[in-house]
Design a protein around this motif. Structure first.
Motif, PDB file in Angstrom:
ATOM      1  N   SER A   1       7.710  -1.156   0.273  1.00 36.43           N
ATOM      2  CA  SER A   1       8.292   0.146   0.613  1.00 36.43           C
ATOM      3  C   SER A   1       9.720  -0.009   1.131  1.00 36.43           C
ATOM      4  O   SER A   1      10.561   0.865   0.914  1.00 36.43           O
ATOM      5  CB  SER A   1       7.420   0.891   1.627  1.00 36.43           C
ATOM      6  OG  SER A   1       7.190   0.101   2.766  1.00 36.43           O
TER       7      SER A   1
ATOM      8  N   TRP B   1       0.853  -1.174   0.000  1.00 38.80           N
ATOM      9  CA  TRP B   1       0.000   0.000   0.000  1.00 38.80           C
ATOM     10  C   TRP B   1       0.894   1.230   0.000  1.00 38.80           C
ATOM     11  O   TRP B   1       1.651   1.450   0.943  1.00 38.80           O
ATOM     12  CB  TRP B   1      -0.893  -0.040   1.238  1.00 38.80           C
ATOM     13  CG  TRP B   1      -1.789   1.120   1.381  1.00 38.80           C
ATOM     14  CD1 TRP B   1      -2.973   1.310   0.738  1.00 38.80           C
ATOM     15  CD2 TRP B   1      -1.600   2.254   2.214  1.00 38.80           C
ATOM     16  NE1 TRP B   1      -3.533   2.498   1.120  1.00 38.80           N
ATOM     17  CE2 TRP B   1      -2.702   3.103   2.034  1.00 38.80           C
ATOM     18  CE3 TRP B   1      -0.603   2.646   3.089  1.00 38.80           C
ATOM     19  CZ2 TRP B   1      -2.841   4.310   2.696  1.00 38.80           C
ATOM     20  CZ3 TRP B   1      -0.735   3.847   3.749  1.00 38.80           C
ATOM     21  CH2 TRP B   1      -1.847   4.661   3.549  1.00 38.80           C
ATOM     22  N   ASN B   2       0.851   2.003  -1.056  1.00 40.14           N
ATOM     23  CA  ASN B   2       1.676   3.213  -1.198  1.00 40.14           C
ATOM     24  C   ASN B   2       3.170   2.920  -1.065  1.00 40.14           C
ATOM     25  O   ASN B   2       3.925   3.730  -0.542  1.00 40.14           O
ATOM     26  CB  ASN B   2       1.262   4.288  -0.195  1.00 40.14           C
ATOM     27  CG  ASN B   2       0.062   5.059  -0.659  1.00 40.14           C
ATOM     28  OD1 ASN B   2      -0.113   5.281  -1.856  1.00 40.14           O
ATOM     29  ND2 ASN B   2      -0.781   5.476   0.260  1.00 40.14           N
TER      30      ASN B   2
ATOM     31  N   HIS C   1       5.310   5.638  -2.665  1.00 32.75           N
ATOM     32  CA  HIS C   1       4.789   6.997  -2.497  1.00 32.75           C
ATOM     33  C   HIS C   1       5.952   7.993  -2.484  1.00 32.75           C
ATOM     34  O   HIS C   1       6.997   7.733  -1.883  1.00 32.75           O
ATOM     35  CB  HIS C   1       3.995   7.105  -1.195  1.00 32.75           C
ATOM     36  CG  HIS C   1       3.143   8.322  -1.145  1.00 32.75           C
ATOM     37  ND1 HIS C   1       3.655   9.566  -0.880  1.00 32.75           N
ATOM     38  CD2 HIS C   1       1.820   8.493  -1.352  1.00 32.75           C
ATOM     39  CE1 HIS C   1       2.686  10.455  -0.912  1.00 32.75           C
ATOM     40  NE2 HIS C   1       1.557   9.828  -1.196  1.00 32.75           N
TER      41      HIS C   1
END
Length: 107
Positions: free
Chosen positions: A62, A33-34, A37
């Motif tokens: 990430s 999720w992200n 980012h």
């Protein structure tokens, strides 16, 4: 990579626990999720850290993104990823660890 070796020396008495990691035994799945980012790379750009600690790692998306960004910047730095169980409470197969908590813990 002085920072990485310093951590290995301090935590593992100089023996790299990943030196013979059998990568071929594991399928790579780094969704998240992200995970990519822009705030992750911007924070690294600004702070230029030697150590990044990520708490709550699902599949490492990430973590890898930040490690690759550190490498692109040619920083002597590491990312330490700390996973806690399977993630969210919903992932505990219906066995919520908080149901039987003592009253003092529940508040």
């Amino acid at each position: 990579m002085r920072v990485r070796q310093d951590i290995i020396d301090r935590l593992y008495a100089g023996a790299d626990p990943f030196s013979n990691f059998p990568e071929s035994l594991y399928q790579v799945d780094t969704q998240g999720w992200n995970s990519q980012h822009p705030y992750l790379s911007r924070a690294i750009d600004v702070a230029r850290p030697e150590v990044v600690v990520e708490i709550g790692v699902w599949k490492g998306g990430s973590t890898l993104f930040m490690a690759e960004h550190l490498r692109r910047l040619e920083l002597d730095a590491v990312v330490i990823a700390a996973a806690y169980g399977d993630g969210k409470v919903e992932h505990f197969n219906g066995k919520c660890i908080f149901r039987k908590a003592p009253e003092a813990v529940r508040g």
